[in-house]
Write a protein that holds these residues in place. Structure first.
Motif, PDB file in Angstrom:
ATOM      1  N   ALA A 277       0.771  -1.153  -0.179  1.00  0.00           N
ATOM      2  CA  ALA A 277      -0.037   0.183  -0.086  1.00  0.00           C
ATOM      3  C   ALA A 277       0.714   1.227   0.188  1.00  0.00           C
ATOM      4  CB  ALA A 277      -0.910   0.105   1.266  1.00  0.00           C
ATOM      5  N   ARG A 278       2.139   1.066   0.752  1.00  0.00           N
ATOM      6  CA  ARG A 278       2.673   2.147   0.516  1.00  0.00           C
ATOM      7  C   ARG A 278       3.652   2.620  -0.806  1.00  0.00           C
ATOM      8  NH1 ARG A 278       3.650   0.293   6.024  1.00  0.00           N
ATOM      9  NH2 ARG A 278       5.218  -1.030   5.433  1.00  0.00           N
ATOM     10  N   THR A 279       3.560   1.568  -1.648  1.00  0.00           N
ATOM     11  CA  THR A 279       4.076   1.965  -2.692  1.00  0.00           C
ATOM     12  C   THR A 279       3.218   2.116  -3.900  1.00  0.00           C
ATOM     13  OG1 THR A 279       3.769  -0.332  -3.689  1.00  0.00           O
ATOM     14  CG2 THR A 279       5.517  -0.095  -2.271  1.00  0.00           C
ATOM     15  N   GLN A 280       1.997   2.288  -3.636  1.00  0.00           N
ATOM     16  CA  GLN A 280       0.807   2.547  -4.564  1.00  0.00           C
ATOM     17  C   GLN A 280       0.901   3.976  -4.994  1.00  0.00           C
ATOM     18  OE1 GLN A 280      -3.091   2.395  -2.796  1.00  0.00           O
ATOM     19  NE2 GLN A 280      -3.848   1.403  -4.345  1.00  0.00           N
ATOM     20  N   HIS A 281       0.674   4.028  -6.245  1.00  0.00           N
ATOM     21  CA  HIS A 281       0.725   5.348  -7.048  1.00  0.00           C
ATOM     22  C   HIS A 281      -0.530   6.254  -6.600  1.00  0.00           C
ATOM     23  CE1 HIS A 281       4.078   4.695  -9.965  1.00  0.00           C
ATOM     24  NE2 HIS A 281       3.331   3.578 -10.351  1.00  0.00           N
ATOM     25  N   SER A 288      -2.888   6.320 -10.974  1.00  0.00           N
ATOM     26  CA  SER A 288      -3.419   6.411  -9.773  1.00  0.00           C
ATOM     27  C   SER A 288      -4.105   5.297  -9.365  1.00  0.00           C
ATOM     28  CB  SER A 288      -4.159   7.661  -9.557  1.00  0.00           C
ATOM     29  OG  SER A 288      -4.490   7.743  -8.357  1.00  0.00           O
ATOM     30  N   GLY A 289      -3.613   4.790  -8.167  1.00  0.00           N
ATOM     31  CA  GLY A 289      -4.266   3.590  -7.519  1.00  0.00           C
ATOM     32  C   GLY A 289      -3.500   2.192  -7.989  1.00  0.00           C
ATOM     33  N   MET A 290      -2.692   2.124  -8.788  1.00  0.00           N
ATOM     34  CA  MET A 290      -1.990   0.971  -9.349  1.00  0.00           C
ATOM     35  C   MET A 290      -0.621   0.894  -8.566  1.00  0.00           C
ATOM     36  SD  MET A 290      -0.385   0.193 -13.099  1.00  0.00           S
ATOM     37  CE  MET A 290       0.054  -1.247 -13.617  1.00  0.00           C
ATOM     38  N   ILE A 291      -0.410  -0.524  -8.375  1.00  0.00           N
ATOM     39  CA  ILE A 291       0.733  -0.921  -7.468  1.00  0.00           C
ATOM     40  C   ILE A 291       1.702  -1.213  -8.542  1.00  0.00           C
ATOM     41  CG2 ILE A 291       1.741  -2.759  -5.867  1.00  0.00           C
ATOM     42  CD1 ILE A 291      -0.933  -3.029  -4.636  1.00  0.00           C
ATOM     43  N   PRO A 292       2.754  -0.642  -8.622  1.00  0.00           N
ATOM     44  CA  PRO A 292       4.088  -0.778  -9.560  1.00  0.00           C
ATOM     45  C   PRO A 292       4.500  -2.237  -9.261  1.00  0.00           C
ATOM     46  CG  PRO A 292       4.797   0.544  -7.665  1.00  0.00           C
ATOM     47  CD  PRO A 292       3.344   0.328  -7.506  1.00  0.00           C
ATOM     48  N   GLU A 331      -7.876  -3.773  11.137  1.00  0.00           N
ATOM     49  CA  GLU A 331      -6.936  -3.824  10.257  1.00  0.00           C
ATOM     50  C   GLU A 331      -7.281  -3.995   8.758  1.00  0.00           C
ATOM     51  OE1 GLU A 331      -3.164  -6.440  11.562  1.00  0.00           O
ATOM     52  OE2 GLU A 331      -5.122  -7.484  12.110  1.00  0.00           O
ATOM     53  N   THR A 332      -8.595  -4.585   8.689  1.00  0.00           N
ATOM     54  CA  THR A 332      -9.222  -4.547   7.297  1.00  0.00           C
ATOM     55  C   THR A 332      -9.611  -3.200   6.911  1.00  0.00           C
ATOM     56  OG1 THR A 332      -9.775  -6.675   7.463  1.00  0.00           O
ATOM     57  CG2 THR A 332     -10.824  -5.651   5.824  1.00  0.00           C
ATOM     58  N   GLU A 333     -10.146  -2.485   7.724  1.00  0.00           N
ATOM     59  CA  GLU A 333     -10.509  -1.179   7.537  1.00  0.00           C
ATOM     60  C   GLU A 333      -9.365  -0.126   7.143  1.00  0.00           C
ATOM     61  OE1 GLU A 333     -14.370   1.709   9.029  1.00  0.00           O
ATOM     62  OE2 GLU A 333     -13.294   0.344  10.454  1.00  0.00           O
ATOM     63  N   ASP A 334      -8.135  -0.313   8.049  1.00  0.00           N
ATOM     64  CA  ASP A 334      -7.171   0.653   7.637  1.00  0.00           C
ATOM     65  C   ASP A 334      -6.705   0.385   6.486  1.00  0.00           C
ATOM     66  OD1 ASP A 334      -7.264   1.322  10.263  1.00  0.00           O
ATOM     67  OD2 ASP A 334      -5.842  -0.047  11.249  1.00  0.00           O
ATOM     68  N   LEU A 335      -6.922  -0.898   5.915  1.00  0.00           N
ATOM     69  CA  LEU A 335      -6.099  -1.171   4.250  1.00  0.00           C
ATOM     70  C   LEU A 335      -7.294  -0.873   3.448  1.00  0.00           C
ATOM     71  CD1 LEU A 335      -4.139  -4.270   5.493  1.00  0.00           C
ATOM     72  CD2 LEU A 335      -3.165  -2.612   4.311  1.00  0.00           C
ATOM     73  N   ARG A 341      -8.805   2.285  -3.766  1.00  0.00           N
ATOM     74  CA  ARG A 341      -7.909   2.944  -5.064  1.00  0.00           C
ATOM     75  C   ARG A 341      -7.602   1.831  -5.958  1.00  0.00           C
ATOM     76  NH1 ARG A 341      -5.574   5.927  -0.388  1.00  0.00           N
ATOM     77  NH2 ARG A 341      -3.987   4.230  -0.202  1.00  0.00           N
ATOM     78  N   CYS A 342      -7.292   0.731  -5.760  1.00  0.00           N
ATOM     79  CA  CYS A 342      -7.038  -0.373  -6.664  1.00  0.00           C
ATOM     80  C   CYS A 342      -8.336  -0.626  -7.481  1.00  0.00           C
ATOM     81  CB  CYS A 342      -6.529  -1.862  -5.948  1.00  0.00           C
ATOM     82  SG  CYS A 342      -5.113  -1.681  -5.096  1.00  0.00           S
ATOM     83  N   LEU A 343      -9.246  -0.788  -6.713  1.00  0.00           N
ATOM     84  CA  LEU A 343     -10.551  -1.015  -7.422  1.00  0.00           C
ATOM     85  C   LEU A 343     -11.066   0.236  -8.252  1.00  0.00           C
ATOM     86  CD1 LEU A 343     -12.494  -2.636  -4.574  1.00  0.00           C
ATOM     87  CD2 LEU A 343     -11.852  -3.809  -6.713  1.00  0.00           C
TER      88      LEU A 343
END
Length: 638
Positions: A277-281, A288-292, A331-335, A341-343
């Protein structure tokens, strides 16, 4: 191969480190020691056995004959235990009837080269040594390394890189030397997976088939050896892709392995998700929202794909399933924002269209990409609903549209009953070859209540795909080939054109079993277990897809990582799939849908984790499952 990342030791079966090829001790990709050659009484010991005793250590046994008599028997046994943390213990056992005076020499050397330079043949010569404390030291522009010995040597020759001892062994006596190789400033190695805080449960398997326990034990051992910490957030752990070639984070592999390892607990999944999640655009861009993630070769039929696309689609699916297995609501809510953003990237990238192309822009619509996208949408929608977030209805509608279009557009009709196309080219042309990527169409994921999510294929198409995967063109007898034998460009060693990839075979077994095609699932399962036995239960990420014959063994692939995260996690998926464990921790239930044909006979799994508590299940030879241990209040559903 001994692995306890960031430590790694690569040896031949002779035990001696000669500095040839990849041999040596490594730390964080840097070769700390390339040469470690032992001589006893002026002789090189004769190797008699080499074996891996755990993922992070190996044992080598050799003998030396030092007595002057005419007999053939050796009288000194040299045992070397090599650890990935840079430690080697050399033990000499005397079998002579008289006291022995043994001069022992250890020749050391290193080039301090990077693993990539060594693999490409660009490593430099050995560096000159200097005497340092009770050993030797080397230095270069990239840093320094040292080897210390206990007990200290009686003589150290820097010019020859040599340490010498004069040992006195009584009849039946033993002497021990210990060498410790370290990079300057690195300190002792503390491997994540060897700590008491490992995120993986120590599960066990019992049952009729002899491979059950060694496969699960080795799988967990290998997963622990590949664990890494996020340096900026040391409580978050994730898996490296594999050793020796990919000892870093590969987002798609890390997510796929964490998903298969959910029966061992949700902590690995949570750490992996937080790290990625910390690498997400971020920001207002097309990405935007993509994980590289890097590009990945797809063989001769298709251009290279983007592993970032796969990782972005795996992220919400893993979060949704981890929530079902017992990841806490907080934990789920935090993520959840990262999953949203991925969706959001998925919906934005597809736009008004139906299919997700990969790579973006202008790439083909791959079969497996549509499967990943559909699963992400269906599981993501349920996750959004569970937390009263908007967007679930739109995702479900798009998933329904995708199912309708896919069943018509991606099906190649032929006289054999048809097949799913590998891809839809940008010009609308179908890429018709049959490959193992089609197994992802069977991997639909789990919804609440333990129900299987809908798939992209209808019932008739699923049945036809199961028949094809179980046929001789795809089933090698050792596992699922990456490309059918009748397809153009088939190569049993081709990493995308015929080699058996363990991850895809395990997904096929689990998907076929869940869909009710137990005969095909059982055949692939038994073949992969036979391959695991041939590889000492440490499965490589891939091996040659040669047809199995009586008395044969699977052929290793020269470029395969071993251990590999997805191959190790596949062992967990295979055994848990036999029990058909489908948890719904938020609802306080678990459903068991075991493989009724019991292809391996009785099987028992203990030490798993469901809803944060130990979970044990047993499946009888009749295919009947029984929960033997579970969290308090967890209800069994039929």
């Amino acid at each position: 191969m001994c692995v306890a990342l960031p430590g790694l030791a690569i040896s031949t079966d002779q035990g001696q480190l000669t500095g040839q090829g990849l041999e040596g001790f490594y730390r964080a990709g840097r070769r700390v020691l390339s040469r470690c050659q032992v001589r006893v009484a002026g002789r090189e010991p004769l190797a008699v056995q080499a074996r891996t005793t755990a993922a992070d250590r190996a044992r080598f046994v050799a003998t030396v004959r030092v007595s002057p008599g005419p007999g053939p028997d050796p009288d000194v046994v040299v045992e070397r235990t090599r650890h990935a943390d840079g430690t080697e213990r050399i033990t000499l056992h005397s079998a002579a009837p008289r006291p022995l005076r043994l001069p022992v020499e250890v020749a050391l050397g290193t080039d301090l080269a990077d693993l990539g330079e060594i693999a490409s043949g660009r490593a430099g010569p050995e560096l000159p040594a200097s005497v340092h404390d009770s050993g030797l030291r080397w230095s270069s522009a990239v840093g320094g390394a040292s080897v210390t010995a206990d007990p200290p040597p009686s003589e150290a020759l820097a010019s020859a890189g040599l340490l010498r001892w004069e040992l006195q062994l009584p009849p039946g006596g033993t002497a021990v030397l210990e060498l410790r190789a370290r990079l300057d400033g690195a300190g002792p190695l503390r491997a994540v997976g060897r700590a008491s805080t490992s995120p993986l449960a120590s599960a066990r398997a019992t049952g009729d088939h002899l491979a059950l326990q060694p496969l699960l034990h080795t799988s967990i051992d290998d997963l622990q050896s590949l664990l890494l910490r996020d340096p900026a957030h040391p409580t978050d752990t994730h898996l490296a892709a594999g050793a020796p070639w990919r000892c870093g984070l590969a987002p798609a592999d890390a997510l796929a392995a964490a998903r298969m390892a959910l029966p061992l607990g949700t902590r690995l999944a949570a750490g992996t998700l937080r790290t990625l999640a910390r690498t997400q655009h971020r920001g207002e861009t097309t990405q935007s929202g993509m994980i590289p993630g890097p590009r990945r070769d797809a063989g001769p039929h298709l251009p290279a794909g983007c592993t970032g696309t796969e990782a972005t689609l795996l992220f919400p699916a893993l979060l949704a399933e981890a929530f079902r297995w017992g990841l806490s609501r907080q934990e789920t809510e935090d993520l959840l924002p990262a999953a949203e953003r991925c969706l959001g990237w998925l919906r934005k990238t597809v736009g008004e269209g139906t299919y997700l192309c990969d790579p973006q822009p202008g790439g083909p619509a791959r079969c497996e990409t549509q499967a990943h996208a559909h699963r992400a949408a269906v599981l993501g929608a349920e996750l959004l609903d569970a937390f009263d977030r908007p967007g679930g209805a739109a995702l479900r509608q798009w998933a329904r549209d995708l199912r309708t279009a896919f069943r018509a557009d991606f099906w190649v009709e032929d006289r054999g009953g048809g097949r799913p196309a590998a891809a839809l080219a940008p010009d609308g042309r179908l890429v018709p070859h049959l490959g193992a990527t089609a197994v992802h169409l069977l991997d639909t994921g789990l919804l609440g209540g333990g129900e299987q999510a809908p798939g992209l294929l209808d019932r008739v198409q699923t049945e036809q795909l199961a028949r094809l995967l179980g046929g001789p063109a795809m089933d090698s007898g050792w596992g699922l080939r990456g490309l059918g034998t009748k397809e153009a460009g088939h190569n049993p060693f081709g990493h995308r054109t015929g080699a058996v990839r363990v991850h895809e075979t395990a997904v096929a077994v689990a998907g076929l079993a869940a869909a009710g095609y137990e005969k095909e699932a059982g055949s692939l399962l038994r073949g992969l277990l036979a391959a695991a036995e041939a590889f000492g239960y440490r499965l490589p990420e891939m091996f040659a897809g040669e047809q199995r014959a009586e008395g044969s063994a699977p052929l290793p692939h020269p470029a395969a990582c071993r251990p590999a995260a997805t191959a190790a996690a596949a062992g967990v998926l295979l055994l848990s799939a036999l029990a058909g464990i489908r948890p719904d921790a938020p609802a306080g239930t678990v459903t068991l849908r075991p493989v009724r044909s019991a292809p391996l006979g009785e099987i028992g799994l203990t030490g798993l984790k469901v809803a944060g508590a130990p979970f044990a299940v047993r499946v009888s030879r009749l295919g009947l499952a029984m929960v033997e241990e579970a969290a308090e209040g967890l209800q069994l559903r039929s």
